[in-house]
Write an enzyme that holds these catalytic residues in place. Structure first.
Site, PDB file in Angstrom:
ATOM      1  N   TYR A   1       0.849  -1.189   0.000  1.00  0.00           N
ATOM      2  CA  TYR A   1       0.000   0.000   0.000  1.00  0.00           C
ATOM      3  C   TYR A   1       0.883   1.236   0.000  1.00  0.00           C
ATOM      4  O   TYR A   1       1.826   1.337   0.792  1.00  0.00           O
ATOM      5  CB  TYR A   1      -0.900   0.009   1.239  1.00  0.00           C
ATOM      6  CG  TYR A   1      -1.804   1.229   1.335  1.00  0.00           C
ATOM      7  CD1 TYR A   1      -2.901   1.377   0.477  1.00  0.00           C
ATOM      8  CD2 TYR A   1      -1.562   2.224   2.276  1.00  0.00           C
ATOM      9  CE1 TYR A   1      -3.727   2.491   0.567  1.00  0.00           C
ATOM     10  CE2 TYR A   1      -2.391   3.336   2.372  1.00  0.00           C
ATOM     11  CZ  TYR A   1      -3.469   3.465   1.519  1.00  0.00           C
ATOM     12  OH  TYR A   1      -4.288   4.571   1.612  1.00  0.00           O
TER      13      TYR A   1
ATOM     14  N   ASP B   1       9.319   3.024  -0.337  1.00  0.00           N
ATOM     15  CA  ASP B   1       8.268   3.658   0.457  1.00  0.00           C
ATOM     16  C   ASP B   1       8.485   3.244   1.905  1.00  0.00           C
ATOM     17  O   ASP B   1       8.046   2.173   2.332  1.00  0.00           O
ATOM     18  CB  ASP B   1       6.890   3.224  -0.056  1.00  0.00           C
ATOM     19  CG  ASP B   1       5.763   3.848   0.769  1.00  0.00           C
ATOM     20  OD1 ASP B   1       6.064   4.539   1.769  1.00  0.00           O
ATOM     21  OD2 ASP B   1       4.595   3.647   0.402  1.00  0.00           O
TER      22      ASP B   1
ATOM     23  N   LYS C   1       4.374   9.160   8.724  1.00  0.00           N
ATOM     24  CA  LYS C   1       4.140   8.566  10.054  1.00  0.00           C
ATOM     25  C   LYS C   1       5.132   9.093  11.110  1.00  0.00           C
ATOM     26  O   LYS C   1       5.010  10.240  11.511  1.00  0.00           O
ATOM     27  CB  LYS C   1       4.110   7.042   9.929  1.00  0.00           C
ATOM     28  CG  LYS C   1       2.970   6.654   8.955  1.00  0.00           C
ATOM     29  CD  LYS C   1       2.461   5.250   9.016  1.00  0.00           C
ATOM     30  CE  LYS C   1       1.156   5.160   8.237  1.00  0.00           C
ATOM     31  NZ  LYS C   1       1.172   4.342   7.045  1.00  0.00           N
TER      32      LYS C   1
HETATM   33  C1  PLP Z   1       0.490   4.837   5.678  1.00  0.00           C
HETATM   34  C2  PLP Z   1       1.237   4.576   4.441  1.00  0.00           C
HETATM   35  C3  PLP Z   1       1.105   5.389   3.304  1.00  0.00           C
HETATM   36  C4  PLP Z   1       0.081   6.472   3.219  1.00  0.00           C
HETATM   37  O1  PLP Z   1       0.301   7.497   4.124  1.00  0.00           O
HETATM   38  P1  PLP Z   1      -0.935   8.472   4.482  1.00  0.00           P
HETATM   39  O2  PLP Z   1      -0.302   9.489   5.366  1.00  0.00           O
HETATM   40  O3  PLP Z   1      -1.958   7.617   5.144  1.00  0.00           O
HETATM   41  O4  PLP Z   1      -1.420   9.040   3.207  1.00  0.00           O
HETATM   42  C5  PLP Z   1       1.915   5.150   2.219  1.00  0.00           C
HETATM   43  N1  PLP Z   1       2.810   4.148   2.238  1.00  0.00           N
HETATM   44  C6  PLP Z   1       2.966   3.339   3.304  1.00  0.00           C
HETATM   45  C7  PLP Z   1       3.988   2.262   3.259  1.00  0.00           C
HETATM   46  C8  PLP Z   1       2.167   3.517   4.426  1.00  0.00           C
HETATM   47  O5  PLP Z   1       2.311   2.679   5.458  1.00  0.00           O
END
Ligand code: PLP
Length: 427
Positions: free
Chosen positions: A142, A237, A265
Site C-alpha cells: 500500500y 516507500d 508517520k
Molecule cells: C500509511 C502509508 C502510506 C500512506 O500514508 P498516508 O499518510 O496515510 O497518506 C503510504 N505508504 C505506506 C507504506 C504507508 O504505510
C-alpha cells in the site's frame, strides 16, 4: 453518557461508514469502533471511559506514545508563534537536516502533508525524470490512495477484499504493473517485457500493509540491480518502516540505496507531515528548480514540523532508544508465540523492529498470497478477546501492530497474559 454505538450512529449520518479513513471501521472484526477522547503514553481512553493498552499507535506515527510531553511542548510553542505562514521557516531546514542524518541518500527532499502525497509525487517525479509511463508495484503493498497506486493495494483495500477501485480509470491502472512480493523471477519477467518503458519500481522494503512481511535475503539488492540496469528508478516507500527499527530505515539495515525515499508517520511526530527525497540530481527536477510541479498550501507546516523535529531529536538524543524498544517488542513477540504454542493455535508472527503481525496462518507468510491463507475469523476472535481484556490491536489481519517507547515490560507481561487467556478460549 454517549456510547461508542451512539457515537457511530451519529458519525454514520455525516461520514461514509461513520469514519474518516476505512481502516478505522471494525467491519472485519465486528463490534463498534472505539471513539477516542484521550491518549497518554501507551494508553488510550474511549468515550465510554474505558482505557486500553494501545498497539495501533495511530497506525504508526506514535513511536514515543501518546501526548509525549516534549512533543506537546514543541507543538504548543509552535502554534503560539503562528500555525501557518505559506512562507519558508528555519525549522523546515532543521528537520530536513535531521532526516538526512538518518537517510543520507535523501540529499534533497520536499516536505508534504501525507504519505499519499509523498508517494504520488515520487512517482510523478520518476515519470518526469525518465520520460517513461510505467510503474511497477507489488501485490498487497500500500502506497496511499493516489490513482496509479491504488491497484492490488494492501491495508484497508486488502481488509475489505476489494479487487480494484471504481473511479480509477482503466487507462491509469494499465500503467501500473503488479507483481508478487519476494518473487525475483516475476520482476525480472516484467522488466524483460516492458523494461524500456518502466519509470520506477515502488516497494515497501519491509511490507507493513499486508501485515508485516520481510524481504527474502538479497531480494532488495536484486531490485536495485534490475532497476539500475534498466534505467528505471527504485523508490523505497518507508512511510511505515522509517525510524521503526533504527534511526533510518530498511535501506540502512539492508545496505540497499534507493533513488527516492518516501517517509511519513514517525517523521511527523503525530501530525500531518511526510517527505519524499533522494539524489540531488533527481530532486533538481522538482519545481521551482525543475519542471515537475508539486506544491502544497500547508507543506512544511510549522506545527507539524515542530512535532517531527521534537520526535526525531528525542530519539537521536537517546542511544538506548532503539535497543530498548526492540527488546520490548522481542519480548512481546516471543511471549505471544509461546502462548500460541501452548494452546496449539497455529500462528506465524512476522516482525520488523517495533512492528509486528500475528498471522493466523499455517504457512510462513512471505507475500500477499500466503498472507491471505491466514484465518481471518480466528484473527477476529483474537482481536475481540484482546479488546475485552483492554488491549487495542489493529482491527484487521492485514495490518501491523506497533510498539512504542511508552510500552513497559509490565505492559508486555499484561499483553502476553491476556493473549494466553484468549488463546485458551480459541482452541
Ligand atoms: C500509511 C502509508 C502510506 C500512506 O500514508 P498516508 O499518510 O496515510 O497518506 C503510504 N505508504 C505506506 C507504506 C504507508 O504505510
Amino acid at each position: 453518557m454517549t456510547t461508542n454505538r451512539q457515537a457511530l450512529e451519529a458519525a454514520t449520518r455525516v461520514f461514509p461508514g461513520g469514519v474518516n479513513s476505512p481502516v478505522r471501521a471494525f467491519g472485519a472484526v465486528g463490534g463498534d469502533p472505539l471513539f477516542m477522547v484521550r491518549g497518554a503514553g501507551a494508553r488510550v481512553t474511549d468515550l465510554e471511559g474505558k482505557t486500553y493498552l494501545d498497539y495501533v499507535g495511530s497506525w504508526g506515527p506514535l513511536i514515543l506514545g501518546h501526548a509525549d510531553p516534549d512533543v506537546v511542548k514543541a507543538v504548543s510553542a509552535a502554534a503560539e508563534r503562528g500555525t501557518t505562514f505559506g512562507a519558508p521557516t528555519l525549522a523546515e531546514t532543521e528537520l530536513a537536516e535531521e532526516i538526512r542524518e538518518a537517510f543520507p541518500a535523501m540529499e534533497k527532499m520536499r516536505l508534504v502533508s501525507s504519505g499519499t502525497e509523498a508517494t504520488m509525487s515520487a512517482i510523478r517525479l520518476a515519470r518526469g525524470v525518465t520520460g517513461r509511463p510505467l510503474i511497477v508495484k507489488f501485490d498487497g503493498c500500500y502506497h496511499g490512495h493516489a490513482d496509479s497506486l491504488l491497484v492490488a493495494a494492501g491495508s484497508g483495500v486488502a481488509t475489505l477484499g476489494l479487487p480494484g477501485c471504481p473511479g480509477v480509470p482503466e487507462s491509469i491502472a494499465a500503467n501500473t504493473l503488479v507483481v508478487p512480493f519476494n518473487d525475483r523471477k516475476a520482476v525480472e519477467k516484467v522488466f524483460e517485457t516492458h523494461g524500456t518503458k518502466i519509470a520506477a519500481v515502488i516497494v515497501e522494503p519491509v511490507c507493513g500493509n499486508m501485515g508485516v512481511v520481510t524481504p527474502l535475503k538479497g531480494y532488495l539488492a536484486d531490485l536495485r540491480k534490475l532497476t539500475r540496469d534498466a534505467g528505471a528508478l527504485l523508490i523505497f516507500d518507508e512511510v511505515m518502516t522509517g525510524f521503526r527499527a533504527c534511526f533510518g530505515g530498511v535501506s540502512q539495515l539492508e545496505g540497499v540505496t534507493p533513488d527516492l525515499t518516501c517517509l511519513g508517520k514517525v517523521v511527523g511526530g503525530g501530525l500531518p507531515l511526510a517527505v519524499y527525497g533522494g539524489k540531488a540530481k533527481i530532486m533538481a527536477h522538482v519545481a521551482p528548480e525543475g519542471k515537475v510541479y508539486q506544491a502544497g498550501t500547508l507543506s512544511g507546516n510549522p506545527v507539524a514540523v515542530a512535532a517531527g523535529l521534537a520526535t526525531l531529536r528525542k530519539i537521536r538524543g537517546n542511544p538506548a532508544f532503539y535497543p530498548t524498544l526492540l527488546k520490548t517488542t522481542e519480548k512481546l513477540c516471543a511471549g505471544l508465540e509461546e502462548a500460541a504454542r501452548k494452546y496449539r493455535i497455529a500462528i506465524h508472527l512476522n516482525r520488523f523492529g517495533s512492528m509486528f503481525t500475528v498471522f493466523f496462518a499455517k504457512e510462513t507468510v512471505i507475500d500477499f498470497k500466503t498472507a491471505k491463507t491466514a484465518d481471518t475469523r480466528m484473527f477476529a476472535r483474537f482481536f475481540r478477546g484482546m479488546l475485552e481484556k483492554g488491549v487495542y490491536l489493529p482491527p484487521s489481519q492485514f495490518e501491523a501492530a506497533f510498539v512504542s517507547a511508552a510500552h513497559t515490560d509490565e505492559d508486555v507481561a499484561y499483553t502476553i497474559g491476556a493473549a494466553q487467556q484468549v488463546f485458551e478460549t480459541m482452541r
